[in-house]
Motif scaffolding. Structure first.
Motif, PDB file in Angstrom:
ATOM      1  N   MET A 227     -12.696  19.971   7.721  1.00 31.63           N
ATOM      2  CA  MET A 227     -11.435  19.368   7.363  1.00 31.63           C
ATOM      3  C   MET A 227     -11.509  18.934   5.891  1.00 31.63           C
ATOM      4  O   MET A 227     -12.520  18.393   5.469  1.00 31.63           O
ATOM      5  N   PRO A 228     -10.452  19.143   5.113  1.00 34.10           N
ATOM      6  CA  PRO A 228     -10.497  18.788   3.696  1.00 34.10           C
ATOM      7  C   PRO A 228     -10.574  17.275   3.471  1.00 34.10           C
ATOM      8  O   PRO A 228     -10.125  16.486   4.298  1.00 34.10           O
ATOM      9  N   GLN A 229     -11.151  16.923   2.327  1.00 31.19           N
ATOM     10  CA  GLN A 229     -11.219  15.518   1.936  1.00 31.19           C
ATOM     11  C   GLN A 229     -10.404  15.302   0.677  1.00 31.19           C
ATOM     12  O   GLN A 229     -10.283  16.194  -0.168  1.00 31.19           O
ATOM     13  N   TYR A 230      -9.849  14.097   0.561  1.00 36.96           N
ATOM     14  CA  TYR A 230      -8.998  13.726  -0.561  1.00 36.96           C
ATOM     15  C   TYR A 230      -9.435  12.372  -1.097  1.00 36.96           C
ATOM     16  O   TYR A 230      -9.744  11.463  -0.327  1.00 36.96           O
ATOM     17  N   ALA A 231      -9.427  12.242  -2.416  1.00 36.65           N
ATOM     18  CA  ALA A 231      -9.632  10.941  -3.040  1.00 36.65           C
ATOM     19  C   ALA A 231      -8.265  10.301  -3.203  1.00 36.65           C
ATOM     20  O   ALA A 231      -7.344  10.930  -3.728  1.00 36.65           O
ATOM     21  N   ALA A 232      -8.123   9.105  -2.715  1.00 37.28           N
ATOM     22  CA  ALA A 232      -6.910   8.314  -2.932  1.00 37.28           C
ATOM     23  C   ALA A 232      -7.288   7.260  -3.971  1.00 37.28           C
ATOM     24  O   ALA A 232      -7.938   6.267  -3.661  1.00 37.28           O
ATOM     25  N   ILE A 233      -6.913   7.520  -5.223  1.00 35.70           N
ATOM     26  CA  ILE A 233      -7.332   6.712  -6.362  1.00 35.70           C
ATOM     27  C   ILE A 233      -6.241   5.689  -6.657  1.00 35.70           C
ATOM     28  O   ILE A 233      -5.099   6.064  -6.912  1.00 35.70           O
ATOM     29  N   ILE A 234      -6.605   4.424  -6.607  1.00 30.97           N
ATOM     30  CA  ILE A 234      -5.623   3.345  -6.651  1.00 30.97           C
ATOM     31  C   ILE A 234      -5.496   2.778  -8.061  1.00 30.97           C
ATOM     32  O   ILE A 234      -6.481   2.345  -8.662  1.00 30.97           O
ATOM     33  N   TYR A 235      -4.259   2.762  -8.576  1.00 29.82           N
ATOM     34  CA  TYR A 235      -3.928   2.137  -9.853  1.00 29.82           C
ATOM     35  C   TYR A 235      -2.946   1.015  -9.553  1.00 29.82           C
ATOM     36  O   TYR A 235      -1.843   1.261  -9.079  1.00 29.82           O
ATOM     37  N   ALA A 236      -3.365  -0.213  -9.798  1.00 29.60           N
ATOM     38  CA  ALA A 236      -2.538  -1.357  -9.437  1.00 29.60           C
ATOM     39  C   ALA A 236      -2.803  -2.498 -10.413  1.00 29.60           C
ATOM     40  O   ALA A 236      -3.516  -2.321 -11.407  1.00 29.60           O
ATOM     41  N   SER A 237      -2.268  -3.663 -10.102  1.00 31.15           N
ATOM     42  CA  SER A 237      -2.504  -4.842 -10.934  1.00 31.15           C
ATOM     43  C   SER A 237      -3.996  -5.113 -11.017  1.00 31.15           C
ATOM     44  O   SER A 237      -4.726  -4.960 -10.040  1.00 31.15           O
ATOM     45  N   ASP A 238      -4.434  -5.517 -12.189  1.00 31.60           N
ATOM     46  CA  ASP A 238      -5.860  -5.731 -12.462  1.00 31.60           C
ATOM     47  C   ASP A 238      -6.273  -7.117 -11.980  1.00 31.60           C
ATOM     48  O   ASP A 238      -6.257  -8.078 -12.744  1.00 31.60           O
ATOM     49  N   VAL A 239      -6.601  -7.223 -10.694  1.00 31.08           N
ATOM     50  CA  VAL A 239      -7.000  -8.501 -10.108  1.00 31.08           C
ATOM     51  C   VAL A 239      -8.410  -8.407  -9.544  1.00 31.08           C
ATOM     52  O   VAL A 239      -8.886  -7.325  -9.212  1.00 31.08           O
ATOM     53  N   ASP A 240      -9.050  -9.540  -9.427  1.00 36.16           N
ATOM     54  CA  ASP A 240     -10.389  -9.601  -8.849  1.00 36.16           C
ATOM     55  C   ASP A 240     -10.248  -9.790  -7.338  1.00 36.16           C
ATOM     56  O   ASP A 240      -9.822 -10.854  -6.883  1.00 36.16           O
ATOM     57  N   PRO A 241     -10.589  -8.777  -6.542  1.00 32.98           N
ATOM     58  CA  PRO A 241     -10.391  -8.878  -5.098  1.00 32.98           C
ATOM     59  C   PRO A 241     -11.300  -9.901  -4.425  1.00 32.98           C
ATOM     60  O   PRO A 241     -11.111 -10.211  -3.253  1.00 32.98           O
ATOM     61  N   THR A 242     -12.272 -10.447  -5.156  1.00 29.39           N
ATOM     62  CA  THR A 242     -13.174 -11.435  -4.565  1.00 29.39           C
ATOM     63  C   THR A 242     -12.666 -12.862  -4.729  1.00 29.39           C
ATOM     64  O   THR A 242     -13.244 -13.785  -4.165  1.00 29.39           O
ATOM     65  N   LYS A 243     -11.599 -13.060  -5.483  1.00 29.12           N
ATOM     66  CA  LYS A 243     -11.059 -14.401  -5.740  1.00 29.12           C
ATOM     67  C   LYS A 243     -10.138 -14.841  -4.602  1.00 29.12           C
ATOM     68  O   LYS A 243      -9.459 -14.017  -3.978  1.00 29.12           O
ATOM     69  N   PRO A 244     -10.087 -16.158  -4.320  1.00 31.64           N
ATOM     70  CA  PRO A 244      -9.239 -16.658  -3.234  1.00 31.64           C
ATOM     71  C   PRO A 244      -7.764 -16.275  -3.384  1.00 31.64           C
ATOM     72  O   PRO A 244      -7.077 -16.030  -2.392  1.00 31.64           O
ATOM     73  N   GLU A 245      -7.273 -16.185  -4.620  1.00 30.32           N
ATOM     74  CA  GLU A 245      -5.857 -15.849  -4.814  1.00 30.32           C
ATOM     75  C   GLU A 245      -5.524 -14.409  -4.412  1.00 30.32           C
ATOM     76  O   GLU A 245      -4.358 -14.040  -4.322  1.00 30.32           O
ATOM     77  N   ALA A 246      -6.523 -13.611  -4.149  1.00 31.79           N
ATOM     78  CA  ALA A 246      -6.304 -12.228  -3.706  1.00 31.79           C
ATOM     79  C   ALA A 246      -6.341 -12.100  -2.183  1.00 31.79           C
ATOM     80  O   ALA A 246      -6.268 -10.990  -1.655  1.00 31.79           O
ATOM     81  N   ALA A 247      -6.420 -13.195  -1.478  1.00 32.34           N
ATOM     82  CA  ALA A 247      -6.584 -13.160  -0.021  1.00 32.34           C
ATOM     83  C   ALA A 247      -5.452 -12.422   0.682  1.00 32.34           C
ATOM     84  O   ALA A 247      -5.700 -11.632   1.601  1.00 32.34           O
ATOM     85  N   ASP A 248      -4.199 -12.663   0.276  1.00 36.67           N
ATOM     86  CA  ASP A 248      -3.072 -11.980   0.929  1.00 36.67           C
ATOM     87  C   ASP A 248      -3.140 -10.474   0.697  1.00 36.67           C
ATOM     88  O   ASP A 248      -2.919  -9.681   1.617  1.00 36.67           O
ATOM     89  N   MET A 249      -3.467 -10.082  -0.529  1.00 33.31           N
ATOM     90  CA  MET A 249      -3.596  -8.668  -0.842  1.00 33.31           C
ATOM     91  C   MET A 249      -4.720  -8.047  -0.018  1.00 33.31           C
ATOM     92  O   MET A 249      -4.572  -6.950   0.532  1.00 33.31           O
ATOM     93  N   MET A 250      -5.838  -8.730   0.095  1.00 34.80           N
ATOM     94  CA  MET A 250      -6.966  -8.191   0.844  1.00 34.80           C
ATOM     95  C   MET A 250      -6.639  -8.077   2.326  1.00 34.80           C
ATOM     96  O   MET A 250      -7.117  -7.157   2.994  1.00 34.80           O
ATOM     97  N   LYS A 251      -5.803  -8.952   2.844  1.00 30.87           N
ATOM     98  CA  LYS A 251      -5.364  -8.821   4.237  1.00 30.87           C
ATOM     99  C   LYS A 251      -4.605  -7.510   4.411  1.00 30.87           C
ATOM    100  O   LYS A 251      -4.808  -6.793   5.390  1.00 30.87           O
TER     101      LYS A 251
END
Length: 116
Positions: A1-25
């Motif tokens: 089965m073929p594989q695809y890279a889904a490369i994400i370009y979005a706001s430059d935020v640190d996903p480890t910070k508490p303010e990113a909790a909603d996004m990480m959910k």
């Protein structure tokens, strides 16, 4: 089965910070939906942590490093998924569910399989 890279370009935020909790959910929700086709991936720290490497003068040239990303843009490369899908249509349908697509963009690109 073929594989695809889904490369994400979005706001430059640190996903480890508490303010990113909603996004990480939202990303965790996507992962639950797509876990049967996800073969890999990673979130990236913000572009401020990047080091750009160039070699001047060809293969044996001088190594030059620059702090920061290769290009300054409104959206940053924030992560990627490696998806194994039946076809491009399935990969695109899944990419539309990646939270980065909602306020940025997700580039879907087929993977070259050198092992076959």
């Amino acid at each position: 089965m073929p594989q695809y890279a889904a490369i994400i370009y979005a706001s430059d935020v640190d996903p480890t910070k508490p303010e990113a909790a909603d996004m990480m959910k939202d990303y965790n929700d996507f992962h639950a939906v797509a876990e049967t086709v996800i073969r890999g991936g990673a979130a990236l720290y913000p572009t401020a942590t990047a080091t750009t490497v160039r070699v001047t003068g060809g293969k044996a040239g001088d190594i030059v490093t620059t702090d920061g990303p290769y290009a300054e843009t409104k959206e940053a490369l924030t992560g990627f998924y490696l998806l194994e899908c039946a076809d491009l249509d399935e990969a695109v349908k899944l990419a539309a569910q990646i939270p980065g697509a909602w306020d940025g963009a997700v580039e879907v690109r087929p993977i070259v399989d050198f092992g076959q």
